[in-house]
Write an enzyme that holds these catalytic residues in place. Structure first.
Site, PDB file in Angstrom:
ATOM      1  N   LYS A 195       0.863  -1.196   0.000  1.00  0.00           N
ATOM      2  CA  LYS A 195       0.000   0.000   0.000  1.00  0.00           C
ATOM      3  C   LYS A 195       0.889   1.232   0.000  1.00  0.00           C
ATOM      4  CE  LYS A 195      -4.296   0.576   2.204  1.00  0.00           C
ATOM      5  NZ  LYS A 195      -5.329   0.460   1.166  1.00  0.00           N
TER       6      LYS A 195
HETATM    7  C1  LIG Z   1      -8.191   4.950  -0.249  1.00  0.00           C
HETATM    8  C2  LIG Z   1      -7.875   3.566   0.123  1.00  0.00           C
HETATM    9  C3  LIG Z   1      -8.837   3.017   1.109  1.00  0.00           C
HETATM   10  C4  LIG Z   1      -8.534   1.585   1.499  1.00  0.00           C
HETATM   11  N1  LIG Z   1      -8.576   0.732   0.340  1.00  0.00           N
HETATM   12  C5  LIG Z   1      -8.276  -0.634   0.520  1.00  0.00           C
HETATM   13  C6  LIG Z   1      -8.058  -1.341  -0.811  1.00  0.00           C
HETATM   14  C7  LIG Z   1      -8.490  -2.669  -0.982  1.00  0.00           C
HETATM   15  C8  LIG Z   1      -9.147  -3.435   0.147  1.00  0.00           C
HETATM   16  O1  LIG Z   1      -8.178  -3.762   1.104  1.00  0.00           O
HETATM   17  P1  LIG Z   1      -8.590  -3.986   2.613  1.00  0.00           P
HETATM   18  O2  LIG Z   1      -9.759  -4.941   2.586  1.00  0.00           O
HETATM   19  O3  LIG Z   1      -7.385  -4.585   3.260  1.00  0.00           O
HETATM   20  O4  LIG Z   1      -8.971  -2.666   3.174  1.00  0.00           O
HETATM   21  C9  LIG Z   1      -8.283  -3.307  -2.185  1.00  0.00           C
HETATM   22  N2  LIG Z   1      -7.678  -2.664  -3.222  1.00  0.00           N
HETATM   23  C10 LIG Z   1      -7.255  -1.385  -3.106  1.00  0.00           C
HETATM   24  C11 LIG Z   1      -6.608  -0.718  -4.285  1.00  0.00           C
HETATM   25  C12 LIG Z   1      -7.422  -0.691  -1.878  1.00  0.00           C
HETATM   26  O5  LIG Z   1      -6.986   0.585  -1.764  1.00  0.00           O
HETATM   27  C13 LIG Z   1      -9.558   1.202   2.547  1.00  0.00           C
HETATM   28  O6  LIG Z   1      -9.347   1.568   3.712  1.00  0.00           O
HETATM   29  O7  LIG Z   1     -10.552   0.539   2.192  1.00  0.00           O
END
Ligand SMILES: CCC[C@H](NCc1c(COP(=O)(O)O)cnc(C)c1O)C(=O)O
Length: 303
Positions: A155
């Site tokens: 990330k």
């Molecule tokens: C702006 C980014 C926000 C962040 N995005 C999470 C996120 C996920 C899902 O990952 P997880 O389930 O571990 O959260 C998948 N894919 C991307 C590109 C992401 O940014 C979030 O907090 O959901």
């Protein structure tokens, strides 16, 4: 400036919001050399529960390793700091927690191997990220960065320009969210979410080698679904499979479990959140608030 919280955890200290400042010359501001996490804390009426704190912590350290930057604290110190960032604000409502590790040396070099890093953890009240009840999405022209170009399993702040451009294109077309194809045309993610297709009662989601973030919510949904006896298969998803899905949903810490009811003007299923999506979303909402004993290992109490 809008104040989202009274206190911020910054480099080992809890400081007031207005004192949490950085210099305009810090490396991460110029080159996107930061890694971050997004966690949610849920207030269940008695305590505030941080969801899958240890998994986020693990991914944060992996992201730092991939970028090649040092985390100047131990896992336990960062874990305690995340809890403290919430506790110091005495929050008694749902919150979003944003740890960010950034290259902080004020310099313009592109060799970051010996530069300093700083850690900030910001927690603030946070509700729905996407409209509840089902969203409309579009397949955008920006492709998901291929993992041979940037390590999308980490990330890394700078990589999110890909997501920013994708979401802007979707919103400019009047849609709620973007769906991104990879370099080969397979649908791999939303701008900030992982994607699931429901077809004939089974779930399908792209494998982690297909240039996606290894989402913690994705892992949660796979576990919950299998525990419900629903078949889950990780496989590349074509655009046609998205268009003809019985159900479609996006998952992420911010998005939680969000049904997608239309893609590019085509209704998904009958154009309403499907039964399997609804079942998983309902169970997820109970699990994150600590209501299901079987999954209590996933929640960390703040108070
Ligand atoms: C702006 C980014 C926000 C962040 N995005 C999470 C996120 C996920 C899902 O990952 P997880 O389930 O571990 O959260 C998948 N894919 C991307 C590109 C992401 O940014 C979030 O907090 O959901």
């Amino acid at each position: 400036m809008k104040i989202y919280a009274q206190y911020v955890w910054l480099n080992g200290r809890v400081v007031r919001w207005e004192d949490a400042k950085i210099h305009v010359m810090i490396h991460a501001l110029h080159y996107g050399t930061s890694i971050f996490e997004g966690l949610r804390g849920y207030w269940n009426g008695e305590n505030l529960l941080i969801f899958r704190l240890d998994e986020h912590l693990e991914r944060m350290f992996k992201s730092a390793k991939i970028l090649g930057v040092k985390v100047p604290y131990t896992r336990q110190e960062v874990r305690n700091a995340i809890i403290e960032a919430v506790r110091a604000n005495h929050f008694r409502e749902d919150v979003y927690i944003r740890p960010i590790l950034f290259v902080s040396t004020p310099t313009v070099t592109l060799d970051i191997r010996d530069l300093d890093t700083s850690l900030a953890i910001i927690a603030f009240p946070f509700g729905k990220y996407l409209p509840p009840g089902g969203i409309r999405a579009t397949v955008v022209s920006w492709r998901r960065v291929h993992n041979t170009m940037l390590p999308v399993m980490a990330k890394i702040g700078g990589i999110y320009v890909n997501s920013v451009l994708a979401l802007a294109e979707a919103r400019n077309r009047g849609y709620d969210e973007a769906l991104l194809a990879d370099i080969n045309g397979y649908i791999v993610e939303g701008s900030g979410e992982n994607v699931f297709v429901v077809r004939n009662g089974a779930l399908y989601t792209p494998p982690i080698h297909q240039s996606i973030l290894e989402g913690i919510t994705r892992d949660t949904v796979i576990t919950l679904s299998r525990d419900l006896g629903i078949k889950v298969e990780e496989k590349p998803i074509t655009r046609e499979e998205v268009y003809t899905a019985d159900e479609l949903f996006l998952v992420g810490t911010a998005a939680e479990v969000t049904p997608v009811v239309e893609v590019d003007g085509r209704a998904i299923g009958d154009g309403k959140p499907g039964p399997i999506t609804t079942k998983i979303a309902t169970l997820y909402a109970d699990v994150v608030r600590g209501r299901i004993e079987k999954y209590s290992r996933w929640v960390t109490l703040v108070y």
